[in-house]
Scaffold this motif. Structure first.
Motif, PDB file in Angstrom:
ATOM      1  N   ILE A 179      -6.114  13.387   3.867  1.00 62.70           N
ATOM      2  CA  ILE A 179      -6.606  13.063   5.204  1.00 62.70           C
ATOM      3  C   ILE A 179      -5.604  12.115   5.839  1.00 62.70           C
ATOM      4  CG2 ILE A 179      -8.498  12.050   6.506  1.00 62.70           C
ATOM      5  CD1 ILE A 179     -10.251  12.884   4.059  1.00 62.70           C
ATOM      6  N   VAL A 180      -4.906  12.626   6.827  1.00 62.27           N
ATOM      7  CA  VAL A 180      -3.771  11.907   7.383  1.00 62.27           C
ATOM      8  C   VAL A 180      -4.166  10.552   7.952  1.00 62.27           C
ATOM      9  CG1 VAL A 180      -2.010  12.019   9.154  1.00 62.27           C
ATOM     10  CG2 VAL A 180      -2.554  14.041   7.815  1.00 62.27           C
ATOM     11  N   SER A 181      -5.312  10.509   8.594  1.00 60.93           N
ATOM     12  CA  SER A 181      -5.689   9.265   9.269  1.00 60.93           C
ATOM     13  C   SER A 181      -5.925   8.121   8.275  1.00 60.93           C
ATOM     14  CB  SER A 181      -6.939   9.493  10.116  1.00 60.93           C
ATOM     15  OG  SER A 181      -8.004   9.867   9.276  1.00 60.93           O
ATOM     16  N   ASP A 182      -6.155   8.457   6.993  1.00 59.09           N
ATOM     17  CA  ASP A 182      -6.337   7.387   6.006  1.00 59.09           C
ATOM     18  C   ASP A 182      -5.092   6.527   5.860  1.00 59.09           C
ATOM     19  OD1 ASP A 182      -8.898   8.015   5.371  1.00 59.09           O
ATOM     20  OD2 ASP A 182      -8.423   9.123   3.544  1.00 59.09           O
ATOM     21  N   VAL A 183      -3.927   7.178   5.980  1.00 61.55           N
ATOM     22  CA  VAL A 183      -2.696   6.423   5.759  1.00 61.55           C
ATOM     23  C   VAL A 183      -1.957   6.105   7.055  1.00 61.55           C
ATOM     24  CG1 VAL A 183      -2.234   7.071   3.391  1.00 61.55           C
ATOM     25  CG2 VAL A 183      -1.559   8.608   5.213  1.00 61.55           C
ATOM     26  N   GLU A 184      -2.369   6.749   8.120  1.00 60.24           N
ATOM     27  CA  GLU A 184      -1.628   6.611   9.368  1.00 60.24           C
ATOM     28  C   GLU A 184      -1.709   5.200   9.934  1.00 60.24           C
ATOM     29  OE1 GLU A 184      -2.839   9.333  12.456  1.00 60.24           O
ATOM     30  OE2 GLU A 184      -0.718   9.822  12.634  1.00 60.24           O
ATOM     31  N   SER A 185      -2.926   4.660   9.920  1.00 58.85           N
ATOM     32  CA  SER A 185      -3.122   3.404  10.641  1.00 58.85           C
ATOM     33  C   SER A 185      -2.819   2.177   9.797  1.00 58.85           C
ATOM     34  CB  SER A 185      -4.561   3.344  11.155  1.00 58.85           C
ATOM     35  OG  SER A 185      -5.425   3.634  10.103  1.00 58.85           O
ATOM     36  N   VAL A 186      -2.696   2.344   8.512  1.00 58.06           N
ATOM     37  CA  VAL A 186      -2.403   1.156   7.708  1.00 58.06           C
ATOM     38  C   VAL A 186      -0.905   1.038   7.500  1.00 58.06           C
ATOM     39  CG1 VAL A 186      -4.590   0.990   6.486  1.00 58.06           C
ATOM     40  CG2 VAL A 186      -2.798   2.480   5.600  1.00 58.06           C
ATOM     41  N   SER A 187      -0.452  -0.201   7.471  1.00 58.49           N
ATOM     42  CA  SER A 187       0.970  -0.389   7.223  1.00 58.49           C
ATOM     43  C   SER A 187       1.210  -0.182   5.738  1.00 58.49           C
ATOM     44  CB  SER A 187       1.376  -1.800   7.630  1.00 58.49           C
ATOM     45  OG  SER A 187       0.693  -2.735   6.830  1.00 58.49           O
ATOM     46  N   GLY A 188       2.309   0.433   5.435  1.00 57.52           N
ATOM     47  CA  GLY A 188       2.601   0.722   4.039  1.00 57.52           C
ATOM     48  C   GLY A 188       3.443   1.962   3.988  1.00 57.52           C
ATOM     49  N   ARG A 189       3.687   2.420   2.774  1.00 59.78           N
ATOM     50  CA  ARG A 189       4.577   3.573   2.664  1.00 59.78           C
ATOM     51  C   ARG A 189       3.778   4.836   2.393  1.00 59.78           C
ATOM     52  NH1 ARG A 189       9.644   1.242   2.296  1.00 59.78           N
ATOM     53  NH2 ARG A 189      10.789   3.092   1.625  1.00 59.78           N
ATOM     54  N   LEU A 221       0.827  -1.202   0.000  1.00 55.04           N
ATOM     55  CA  LEU A 221       0.000   0.000   0.000  1.00 55.04           C
ATOM     56  C   LEU A 221       0.865   1.257   0.000  1.00 55.04           C
ATOM     57  CD1 LEU A 221      -2.820   1.294   0.310  1.00 55.04           C
ATOM     58  CD2 LEU A 221      -2.482   1.171   2.773  1.00 55.04           C
ATOM     59  N   TYR A 222       0.529   2.184  -0.861  1.00 56.31           N
ATOM     60  CA  TYR A 222       1.230   3.468  -0.912  1.00 56.31           C
ATOM     61  C   TYR A 222       0.216   4.577  -0.713  1.00 56.31           C
ATOM     62  CZ  TYR A 222       5.065   0.766  -2.771  1.00 56.31           C
ATOM     63  OH  TYR A 222       6.057  -0.155  -2.915  1.00 56.31           O
ATOM     64  N   GLY A 223       0.461   5.409   0.274  1.00 57.41           N
ATOM     65  CA  GLY A 223      -0.430   6.548   0.498  1.00 57.41           C
ATOM     66  C   GLY A 223       0.237   7.795  -0.035  1.00 57.41           C
ATOM     67  N   LEU A 224      -0.405   8.429  -0.995  1.00 57.12           N
ATOM     68  CA  LEU A 224       0.158   9.647  -1.572  1.00 57.12           C
ATOM     69  C   LEU A 224      -0.448  10.810  -0.803  1.00 57.12           C
ATOM     70  CD1 LEU A 224       1.852  10.825  -3.861  1.00 57.12           C
ATOM     71  CD2 LEU A 224      -0.109  10.557  -5.367  1.00 57.12           C
ATOM     72  N   LEU A 225       0.385  11.431   0.018  1.00 52.03           N
ATOM     73  CA  LEU A 225      -0.132  12.426   0.956  1.00 52.03           C
ATOM     74  C   LEU A 225       0.464  13.787   0.601  1.00 52.03           C
ATOM     75  CD1 LEU A 225      -1.748  12.742   3.634  1.00 52.03           C
ATOM     76  CD2 LEU A 225       0.400  12.383   4.832  1.00 52.03           C
ATOM     77  N   ALA A 226      -0.399  14.717   0.281  1.00 50.98           N
ATOM     78  CA  ALA A 226       0.089  16.058  -0.070  1.00 50.98           C
ATOM     79  C   ALA A 226      -1.095  17.004  -0.021  1.00 50.98           C
ATOM     80  CB  ALA A 226       0.701  16.050  -1.469  1.00 50.98           C
ATOM     81  N   PRO A 227      -0.818  18.301   0.159  1.00 52.35           N
ATOM     82  CA  PRO A 227      -1.941  19.239   0.230  1.00 52.35           C
ATOM     83  C   PRO A 227      -2.620  19.443  -1.129  1.00 52.35           C
ATOM     84  CG  PRO A 227       0.158  20.403   0.361  1.00 52.35           C
ATOM     85  CD  PRO A 227       0.480  18.953   0.343  1.00 52.35           C
TER      86      PRO A 227
END
Ligand SMILES: Nc1ncnc2c1ncn2[C@@H]1O[C@H](COP(=O)(O)OP(=O)(O)OP(=O)(O)O)[C@@H](O)[C@H]1O
Ligand SMILES: [Mg+2]
Lengths: 365, 286
Positions: B189-199, B28-34
């Motif tokens: 939304i930070v919490s979308d990627v925070e709790s899942v393991s992945g990058r 899983l890859y979470g693309l996090l940016a404003p």
């Protein structure tokens, strides 16, 4: 093929297709000349075709003249029509009324023969015929000689000639409307909803644009087919089909001058072919207009004049000037009839191909 | 394996992505940016809606533009915004998309109902979508992306419009899915990627600036996040002038400020806190 089928399903929304079908049927029933068929003259010609077949030869013509005097006797001798009381009496009697129509038809035929076909029943080309041939175009001359040789007079009623002159334009207009009604909303829906990003990221990719254009072309052809079928059904319902084998190429009062000898049926089939061609062309026109514009209004402002010009052009090239271009050679006339729509179709196909090629590289934003 | 190699993309003169390189394996890859950082642009490049100005994207070593249909075949994509036909039911819509995706006809009905069940829409499977709420439409979008067992799942803000219950369901689903495929989801939304393991992939100033696990990212701020209870407004104003405030909340009549500081400020009552991903987000994009 499966995606193409799905696109067609999207294009032919049930409500819209049904509405269009009803609209076409209503327009044909209300406006077409076929819907007014048969009038009294047509009825008489119908009788003659039943009796003598699609054409009248010299012997049959003589029989007809004899029959005419019998009918006139039945009606009360020469001058029967001047007696008003007698007239009412005749009109009340079904069989006598039929005689009136027959006499009328026969008199028309006599009139035509005096007018243009007289020589057809002469044994040798007379001086008047030779005179007439000299002032004719080669096609007219060929036509006259054909009648002289075969000594057959086509029994095309005035009604079917009027049908051939006026109904094609109505059909053409209906097909152009059909293309607009089916294609503009279909093309614009996907554009306005921005469905492209989902579609193009699937297996089909940018080929979807090709398939959509093809679905539009199919819709144009289908609109033409359906209009033609409705027209044929109306012809059949009104008993026009009895004239299917009657030659319609003629001179003067009756028939449409044409460069080849066509029967009424062949002429109709030719027109259906032309209509399908026009339908496909109009469909591409609409598809391109929608592709080039963002809203329904701009698409309409593009498509409407384009369709109108195209419709007027194709009508001008086919139905109207058949008589005016009678002097043309066959290839020249054929070019104007089928060539012009084909050229426009080729140009539009090329244009949409270019647009599609550009789309293939374009980013889907 | 998906390789994004030195990819740049501009809209007209405006450069949005510059020299981005990432290697992605199953997971899983979470693309996090404003907002406006270029998340959607990067995802559109991956699904071939856009082509890069420079660089290339490779699937198992082959350029995706060359692979064409055989590459798109393995993609499940949820666009940030997608058009749907209001007059369609979810079943009809998914059936249409299945045709575009070239999924086999056999067993398609079952597959459609099963993905609709996965996103909790089986009750309304035969209801026209014009009656749907925004969150229901979003779930139809997720369902279509799941259809076809894609090796590469690209989800652009998948949780937008979902309620907490659906969001939780979605998180579990994604955790399960990412075991044997590449899942990339964009979010702010930070919490979308925070709790899942992945990058977590972070974009800043057109560049990829982070490609790490959430916990590794958080450790960057270790020893730099503090909380303090303030009594007066003056105290709060003074603190705000000196430090970068991460959050403030009211608790039992007084205000608790959470702030970022390179060194302890040496204030009375200052308390060191374990950093979270949201802190990092705020600090990074301050
Ligand atoms: N079609 C376009 N034409 C011009 N500029 C665009 C276009 N699409 C996006 N941009 C610009 O590119 C930048 C990145 O946009 P993008 O949609 O990739 O951002 P994002 O990270 O997905 O934002 P959000 O979180 O709001 O979805 C933005 O500054 C935007 O203004
Ligand atoms: Mg976005």
């Amino acid at each position: 093929m499966r995606v193409f089928g799905k696109e067609c399903r999207k294009l032919f929304r049930p409500g819209r297709s049904l509405g269009l079908l009803l609209f076409m049927a209503a327009a044909l029933v209300l406006i077409s000349r076929t819907a007014q068929f048969p009038d009294t003259h047509d009825k008489a010609y119908e009788e003659l075709v039943k009796e003598y077949g699609p054409t009248l030869d010299q012997a049959e013509y003589q029989t007809l003249l004899k029959a005419k005097s019998v009918y006139i006797e039945e009606l009360g001798g020469e001058g029967w029509s001047r007696d008003r009381v007698h007239w009412a009496e005749i009109m009340a009697d079904e069989s006598k009324r039929q005689f009136v129509f027959l006499v009328d038809a026969i008199e028309r035929i006599e009139e035509e023969i005096q007018f243009g076909y007289g020589f057809a029943f002469e044994k040798e080309p007379t001086e008047t015929l030779k005179e007439q041939l000299r002032s004719c175009t080669p096609q007219e001359a060929a036509r006259i000689l054909f009648i002289v040789q075969t000594k057959e007079l086509p029994l095309s009623s005035p009604g079917i000639c009027e049908i051939m002159e006026s109904d094609p334009l109505l059909l053409l207009i209906l097909v152009l409307i059909g293309c607009g009604v089916l294609i503009l909303p279909y093309q614009l829906l996907d554009k306005n909803l921005e469905t492209a990003s989902l579609m193009v990221s699937t297996r089909v990719g940018r080929r979807i644009f090709h398939l959509k254009i093809r679905a539009c072309a199919a819709a144009g052809a289908a609109a033409a087919f359906v209009a033609a079928l409705l027209h044929l059904a109306l012809l059949w319902l009104n008993g026009v089909m009895i004239f299917w084998n009657v030659p319609v190429c003629g001179l003067g009062l009756r028939g449409i001058p044409f460069w080849v000898d066509l029967t009424f049926g062949q002429y109709l089939l030719l027109w259906i072919g032309l209509l399908v061609l026009a339908g496909i062309t109009a469909a591409l026109l609409c598809a391109l207009a929608a592709r080039l514009s963002g809203s329904f209004i701009t698409a309409l402002t593009l498509a409407l004049p384009a369709l109108a010009i195209y419709g007027w052009g194709i009508h001008a090239c086919t139905a109207v000037p058949l008589s005016l271009w009678y002097g043309d050679t066959f290839p020249a006339s054929l070019f104007r009839t089928a060539g012009v729509p084909l050229l426009v179709l080729a140009a539009l196909t090329l244009a949409s191909e270019i647009v599609l090629r550009l789309d293939a590289r374009r980013d889907i934003l | 394996m998906l390789t994004i190699s030195e990819v740049s993309k501009s809209y007209g003169k405006k450069r949005v992505l510059d020299d981005i390189s990432i290697e992605l394996e199953n997971g899983l890859y979470g693309l996090l940016a404003p907002n406006g950082a270029g998340k959607t642009t990067l995802l559109k490049l991956i699904v071939t809606l856009l082509s890069p100005d420079r660089g290339e994207i490779l699937w198992n070593g082959a350029p995706v533009q060359k692979l064409g249909a055989s590459y798109r075949e393995i993609i499940g994509y949820l666009p940030q915004q997608f058009g749907y036909y209001k007059y369609n039911t979810p079943v009809q819509y998914l059936d249409y998309l299945a045709a575009l995706k070239g999924l086999p006809r056999e067993g398609l009905k079952e597959k459609i109902f099963s993905v609709l069940d996965t996103v909790g829409l089986s009750d309304v499977a035969q209801v026209k979508m014009r009656k749907f709420s925004g969150g229901m439409i979003q779930r139809v979008g997720i369902a279509q992306a799941l259809m076809g067992d894609s090796r590469l799942l690209i989800l652009d803000e998948p949780t937008a419009g979902l309620d907490p219950k659906e969001r939780a369901r979605f998180r579990n689903l994604i955790a399960e899915m990412s075991k044997n495929r590449i899942v990339i989801l964009s979010t702010h939304i930070v919490s979308d990627v925070e709790s899942v393991s992945g990058r977590v992939l972070m974009l800043k100033d057109r560049k990829l600036v982070r490609n790490q696990s959430a916990s590794a990212l958080c450790s960057e701020l270790e020893g730099k996040v503090f909380e303090i209870r303030v009594k007066t407004d003056d105290q709060a104003a003074a603190l705000k002038k000196e430090h970068f405030i991460l959050s403030e909340r009211n608790e039992a009549g007084s205000m608790i400020l959470r702030y970022y500081s390179e060194q302890p400020a040496g204030l009375e009552g200052e308390r060191l806190c374990p950093p979270n991903l949201e802190d990092l987000f705020l600090v990074m994009y301050r």
